[in-house]
Design a protein around this motif. Sequence first.
Motif, PDB file in Angstrom:
ATOM      1  N   GLN A 218      11.467  34.986  49.777  1.00  0.00           N
ATOM      2  CA  GLN A 218      12.092  33.629  50.986  1.00  0.00           C
ATOM      3  C   GLN A 218      12.987  32.488  50.157  1.00  0.00           C
ATOM      4  OE1 GLN A 218      11.356  35.780  53.964  1.00  0.00           O
ATOM      5  NE2 GLN A 218      11.706  37.293  52.676  1.00  0.00           N
ATOM      6  N   GLU A 219      13.521  32.061  49.465  1.00  0.00           N
ATOM      7  CA  GLU A 219      14.812  31.008  49.482  1.00  0.00           C
ATOM      8  C   GLU A 219      15.702  31.772  50.673  1.00  0.00           C
ATOM      9  OE1 GLU A 219      16.275  31.799  45.388  1.00  0.00           O
ATOM     10  OE2 GLU A 219      17.115  33.439  45.821  1.00  0.00           O
ATOM     11  N   ASP A 220      15.583  29.982  50.299  1.00  0.00           N
ATOM     12  CA  ASP A 220      17.323  29.440  51.528  1.00  0.00           C
ATOM     13  C   ASP A 220      17.716  29.710  50.740  1.00  0.00           C
ATOM     14  OD1 ASP A 220      19.202  28.642  53.132  1.00  0.00           O
ATOM     15  OD2 ASP A 220      17.810  27.088  54.246  1.00  0.00           O
ATOM     16  N   PRO A 221      19.225  30.176  51.415  1.00  0.00           N
ATOM     17  CA  PRO A 221      20.959  29.681  49.893  1.00  0.00           C
ATOM     18  C   PRO A 221      21.681  28.453  50.102  1.00  0.00           C
ATOM     19  CG  PRO A 221      20.758  31.827  51.197  1.00  0.00           C
ATOM     20  CD  PRO A 221      19.529  31.514  51.181  1.00  0.00           C
ATOM     21  N   GLN A 392      18.533  34.873  43.791  1.00  0.00           N
ATOM     22  CA  GLN A 392      18.211  36.230  44.544  1.00  0.00           C
ATOM     23  C   GLN A 392      18.792  36.690  45.792  1.00  0.00           C
ATOM     24  OE1 GLN A 392      15.497  38.883  42.308  1.00  0.00           O
ATOM     25  NE2 GLN A 392      14.288  37.073  41.448  1.00  0.00           N
ATOM     26  N   SER A 393      18.604  35.372  47.113  1.00  0.00           N
ATOM     27  CA  SER A 393      18.496  35.926  48.339  1.00  0.00           C
ATOM     28  C   SER A 393      19.713  36.364  49.134  1.00  0.00           C
ATOM     29  CB  SER A 393      17.735  34.087  49.131  1.00  0.00           C
ATOM     30  OG  SER A 393      18.626  33.658  49.027  1.00  0.00           O
ATOM     31  N   LEU A 394      21.194  36.221  47.845  1.00  0.00           N
ATOM     32  CA  LEU A 394      22.440  36.594  48.666  1.00  0.00           C
ATOM     33  C   LEU A 394      22.366  38.385  48.035  1.00  0.00           C
ATOM     34  CD1 LEU A 394      25.288  33.671  48.290  1.00  0.00           C
ATOM     35  CD2 LEU A 394      23.874  34.852  49.737  1.00  0.00           C
ATOM     36  N   SER A 395      21.217  38.719  47.379  1.00  0.00           N
ATOM     37  CA  SER A 395      21.836  40.272  46.699  1.00  0.00           C
ATOM     38  C   SER A 395      22.280  40.782  47.989  1.00  0.00           C
ATOM     39  CB  SER A 395      20.684  40.789  46.127  1.00  0.00           C
ATOM     40  OG  SER A 395      20.453  42.283  45.988  1.00  0.00           O
ATOM     41  N   ALA A 396      23.116  42.054  47.292  1.00  0.00           N
ATOM     42  CA  ALA A 396      24.067  42.851  48.460  1.00  0.00           C
ATOM     43  C   ALA A 396      22.555  43.833  48.083  1.00  0.00           C
ATOM     44  CB  ALA A 396      25.004  43.787  48.380  1.00  0.00           C
TER      45      ALA A 396
END
Length: 455
Positions: A218-221, A392-396
Motif C-alpha cells: 500500500q505505497e503511494d507511487p 511495486q504499486s505501478l505493476s501492471a
Amino acid sequence: MDLKIKFLGAANEVTGSKHYLETPETKLLVDCGVFQGVKELRELNWQKLPVAVAKIDFVLLTHGHLDHVGYLPRLVRNGFRGKILGTAPTLAIARIVLLDSAKIHEEEAERANREGYSKHSPAMPFFTEKEAEFTLRFFEAVEKNEWRHLSLNLRFRFRYVGHIIGACFIELEAHGKRFVFSGDVGRQNDYLLAPPKRPRWADYLIMESTYGHQLHPQEDPERVLTDLVHRVVQERGNLVIPSFAIERLQSLMYVLYKLYRKNKIPGIPVFVDSPMGANVLSVFDDYREWHTLSREDFQAMCRYVTIITSYADTWNTVDDPRPKIIIAGSGMVTGGRVLVYLSQLIKKENTHVLLVGYQAEGTRGRLLLEGTPELKIFGKFLPVKAKIHHLQSLSAHADQAGLLHWLGGIKNVPEQVFLVHGEPTALDALRVKIVDRHGWRVRIPKLFETFGMWA
C-alpha cells in the motif's frame, strides 16, 4: 472427443508463454513468447518446439509483451504459415515489439562479434528485422467480444483484461468445452486502463500466477517519486528508471506530469529514451477507446517529456550535467538503452535507480533488487554504487487478491485449473488459496507436459 493441451512455456516459471491446444479439427497456440531470465531458460529459445510447427493453424495472442509474442519469428522460420490473431492494438504493439527486438538482436550480435565477448563464433541474432517483417504478414485483427469460428466445432473471443493496451483474456469453445486463458490480468485501479472484465464460465481455466503469493504494498507511487526527484535535485544526480516500453512507461510519464502540474516536483528534464516506447505512444493515440486518458492529458503528457530516438542523443543525455530523470527500456534491465545509462552512471553514488514492478529471476533487475555489488554490462563487471529503489504499486499485474477476484466471477466448478506464468512460490500459494476458497482441482503443469481431455 479427445482434446490435448501441452504447455510449451510459462510452466513453473514466468516467461515464455506458449500453450498448445490440439483438437481433431485444429491445432493452435495461445501466445508465443520467449523465455527470459536465467541462462538455462534463455537457451530454451534456441531449441525447436516439441510439436509439428508447420501443422499449427492459428496463434491467438492475449497481448503484445515480449514474453507472449517474441517467439513468433522463430515459429515462422520453423514452418508456421497459419494466422496470428489478436486485437488491433495488440497486433500494433506486437509489431513494435518484434521489430524493436530484431534490431536489438542484430545490434547485440554485431557488438558481441566486434568486442569478442560471446562464446559463439560468430554470434547470431535470435531473429532478424527481415524475419520480423515477414512474420507481420500473418497478422489478422479480431474485434473484442465477438465470437470468431476457427473450425466447425471451435470458436473463440477476446475479452478485455486490462494489463496493457489491447490485452484480453481468451474464451475458447472446443466441442462444447470452454477453455479460458487468462493471459496477464490487469489491476482494478490503474492510471491508464479500465478494470478487467471477468469470465463467467470455464470448464478449463489456464491462469497466470505472477503475483499469486503476495499483495501489492500500500505505497503511494506519487509520494515515492516526489521524494526521489527532490533527492536527485539536492544531490545533483540522476534518477534512472528502467521501464517496460508498454504501459509502464506511459504510466510513469503520466504520474510525473501530474506531479509537475501540481507543483510537487520541480521542472527538471525528463528524458524518455525508448524508441519502442515512443512508438507505443502512437498506439495510445490511435486506440483511444482502449485507455482512460483524455486527449488533452495525453498531449500535455507528451509535451512534458523529451523523447529520445537517436543513439547519439542517448550519449548526449549521459553527458548532460544537469539533475535529470531518465526513463529507458528495458524494465528488467535485460537489454535496451537503459544499459548504456547504467554502464556510465551505476558507479556514481548520486545515481538513483528505481526498479518498477516485477523483476524475473536471473535478470539484472533482480540482481540489483537483491543488492548485487557488481553488474555485468556489455561484457564488463561494474561496481554498483548507485542507490537502488523498488516501486511495486505501478505493476501492471493483479496481485493475489486481484487474481482471486478475477476468477471469482466464474459461476461453475471448472473440471481443471492449470496455473502458469509464475515462479514456484507464487504458483503454490495461489493453488492453496484456490483450493481453500473454492475447492477446485488445481494443477501446476511442468514444461512440455501434456494433458488429455474428453469433450
